[in-house]
Enzyme design. Structure first.
Site, PDB file in Angstrom:
ATOM      1  N   CYS A  63     -10.171  -4.808  -0.458  1.00  0.00           N
ATOM      2  CA  CYS A  63     -11.268  -3.839  -0.427  1.00  0.00           C
ATOM      3  C   CYS A  63     -12.102  -3.972  -1.705  1.00  0.00           C
ATOM      4  O   CYS A  63     -11.719  -4.679  -2.655  1.00  0.00           O
ATOM      5  CB  CYS A  63     -10.724  -2.414  -0.278  1.00  0.00           C
ATOM      6  SG  CYS A  63     -10.116  -1.707  -1.832  1.00  0.00           S
ATOM      7  N   CYS A  87      -3.893   0.630  -2.766  1.00  0.00           N
ATOM      8  CA  CYS A  87      -3.772  -0.575  -1.939  1.00  0.00           C
ATOM      9  C   CYS A  87      -2.688  -1.507  -2.480  1.00  0.00           C
ATOM     10  O   CYS A  87      -2.335  -1.465  -3.671  1.00  0.00           O
ATOM     11  CB  CYS A  87      -5.079  -1.358  -1.932  1.00  0.00           C
ATOM     12  SG  CYS A  87      -6.438  -0.573  -1.073  1.00  0.00           S
ATOM     13  N   GLU A 100      -2.823  -4.684  -3.105  1.00  0.00           N
ATOM     14  CA  GLU A 100      -3.287  -5.588  -4.159  1.00  0.00           C
ATOM     15  C   GLU A 100      -3.230  -4.916  -5.521  1.00  0.00           C
ATOM     16  O   GLU A 100      -2.787  -5.502  -6.508  1.00  0.00           O
ATOM     17  CB  GLU A 100      -4.732  -6.033  -3.884  1.00  0.00           C
ATOM     18  CG  GLU A 100      -4.917  -6.829  -2.610  1.00  0.00           C
ATOM     19  CD  GLU A 100      -5.233  -5.965  -1.403  1.00  0.00           C
ATOM     20  OE1 GLU A 100      -4.668  -4.851  -1.287  1.00  0.00           O
ATOM     21  OE2 GLU A 100      -6.040  -6.407  -0.579  1.00  0.00           O
ATOM     22  N   CYS A 125     -10.342  -3.072  -5.011  1.00  0.00           N
ATOM     23  CA  CYS A 125      -9.356  -4.092  -5.408  1.00  0.00           C
ATOM     24  C   CYS A 125     -10.046  -5.348  -5.934  1.00  0.00           C
ATOM     25  O   CYS A 125      -9.566  -5.973  -6.874  1.00  0.00           O
ATOM     26  CB  CYS A 125      -8.433  -4.430  -4.249  1.00  0.00           C
ATOM     27  SG  CYS A 125      -7.285  -3.085  -3.872  1.00  0.00           S
ATOM     28  N   ASN A 137       0.850  -1.190   0.000  1.00  0.00           N
ATOM     29  CA  ASN A 137       0.000   0.000   0.000  1.00  0.00           C
ATOM     30  C   ASN A 137       0.887   1.242   0.000  1.00  0.00           C
ATOM     31  O   ASN A 137       1.933   1.290   0.660  1.00  0.00           O
ATOM     32  CB  ASN A 137      -1.005   0.008   1.156  1.00  0.00           C
ATOM     33  CG  ASN A 137      -0.419  -0.168   2.531  1.00  0.00           C
ATOM     34  OD1 ASN A 137       0.624  -0.782   2.706  1.00  0.00           O
ATOM     35  ND2 ASN A 137      -1.091   0.367   3.533  1.00  0.00           N
ATOM     36  N   ILE A 138       0.448   2.209  -0.781  1.00  0.00           N
ATOM     37  CA  ILE A 138       1.205   3.454  -0.947  1.00  0.00           C
ATOM     38  C   ILE A 138       0.252   4.603  -0.656  1.00  0.00           C
ATOM     39  O   ILE A 138      -0.643   4.891  -1.476  1.00  0.00           O
ATOM     40  CB  ILE A 138       1.790   3.553  -2.372  1.00  0.00           C
ATOM     41  CG1 ILE A 138       2.662   2.326  -2.683  1.00  0.00           C
ATOM     42  CG2 ILE A 138       2.595   4.852  -2.520  1.00  0.00           C
ATOM     43  CD1 ILE A 138       3.108   2.218  -4.132  1.00  0.00           C
ATOM     44  N   GLU A 139       0.415   5.192   0.525  1.00  0.00           N
ATOM     45  CA  GLU A 139      -0.518   6.238   0.956  1.00  0.00           C
ATOM     46  C   GLU A 139      -0.081   7.614   0.462  1.00  0.00           C
ATOM     47  O   GLU A 139       1.009   7.771  -0.112  1.00  0.00           O
ATOM     48  CB  GLU A 139      -0.645   6.195   2.490  1.00  0.00           C
ATOM     49  CG  GLU A 139      -1.207   4.854   2.950  1.00  0.00           C
ATOM     50  CD  GLU A 139      -1.499   4.774   4.430  1.00  0.00           C
ATOM     51  OE1 GLU A 139      -1.027   5.636   5.204  1.00  0.00           O
ATOM     52  OE2 GLU A 139      -2.226   3.831   4.809  1.00  0.00           O
TER      53      GLU A 139
HETATM   54  N1  THU Z   1      -5.257  -1.461   2.344  1.00  0.00           N
HETATM   55  C1  THU Z   1      -4.647  -2.315   1.462  1.00  0.00           C
HETATM   56  O1  THU Z   1      -3.536  -2.030   0.988  1.00  0.00           O
HETATM   57  N2  THU Z   1      -5.289  -3.444   1.115  1.00  0.00           N
HETATM   58  C2  THU Z   1      -6.463  -3.865   1.643  1.00  0.00           C
HETATM   59  O2  THU Z   1      -6.941  -4.928   1.298  1.00  0.00           O
HETATM   60  C3  THU Z   1      -7.176  -3.027   2.613  1.00  0.00           C
HETATM   61  C4  THU Z   1      -6.575  -1.705   2.878  1.00  0.00           C
HETATM   62  C5  THU Z   1      -4.536  -0.263   2.785  1.00  0.00           C
HETATM   63  C6  THU Z   1      -5.065   1.040   2.321  1.00  0.00           C
HETATM   64  C7  THU Z   1      -4.530   1.981   3.393  1.00  0.00           C
HETATM   65  O3  THU Z   1      -3.206   2.330   3.065  1.00  0.00           O
HETATM   66  C8  THU Z   1      -4.485   1.127   4.633  1.00  0.00           C
HETATM   67  O4  THU Z   1      -4.563  -0.224   4.195  1.00  0.00           O
HETATM   68  C9  THU Z   1      -5.599   1.399   5.612  1.00  0.00           C
HETATM   69  O5  THU Z   1      -6.836   1.325   5.010  1.00  0.00           O
END
Ligand code: THU
Length: 129
Positions: free
Chosen positions: A86, A53, A55, A89, A42-44
């Site tokens: 999510c 996300c 995935e 994804c 995940n890259i915020e």
């Molecule tokens: N996130 C994912 O990378 N994959 C998931 O299946 C659920 C959520 C990440 C998004 C965000 O960076 C963090 O988790 C919190 O929601």
């Protein structure tokens, strides 16, 4: 590639998660029909909606390298509960795999459960023919 191995790769990828806002690290690994594996994290972003996300990062890496048939995805986080992809994804996974794609949800200790994409995304929207 065994499910267990894919889970391990997702877990290892997790260390590169960029999650300064949620502190929730996620790693993913996708297996393509040609037996190649692509990992993602995940890259915020300070503008939260721009977050990607794990995935989708893994899927986009695969597709951009010419591998657009995905057979399995493993997901890893630091949570003691299984986490599932999510909604966005799930839809992206549906674009590049069939209903039997394996969705492998894991815990940090390596335990995992396997679901089919059709179980986590019933009645998926696909291209109207
Ligand atoms: N996130 C994912 O990378 N994959 C998931 O299946 C659920 C959520 C990440 C998004 C965000 O960076 C963090 O988790 C919190 O929601």
């Amino acid at each position: 590639m065994e499910d267990k191995e894919l889970v391990k790769l997702a877990n290892e990828a997790k260390k590169n998660a960029y999650a300064p806002y949620s502190k929730f690290r996620v790693g993913a690994a996708v297996l393509t029909e040609n037996g190649k594996v692509f990992t993602g994290v995940n890259i915020e972003n300070a503008s939260f909606g721009a977050t990607n996300c794990a995935e989708r990062t893994a899927v986009f890496k695969a597709v951009s390298e010419g591998e657009n048939k995905i057979r399995a995805v493993a997901i890893a986080s630091d949570s003691e509960e299984y986490i599932y992809p999510c909604g966005i994804c799930r839809q992206v996974l549906a674009e590049f795999g069939d209903r039997n794609m394996k969705v492998i949800c894991s815990k940090p200790n390596g335990e995992f459960i396997v679901r089919k994409l059709e179980e986590v995304l019933p009645n998926a929207f696909t291209e109207i023919k």
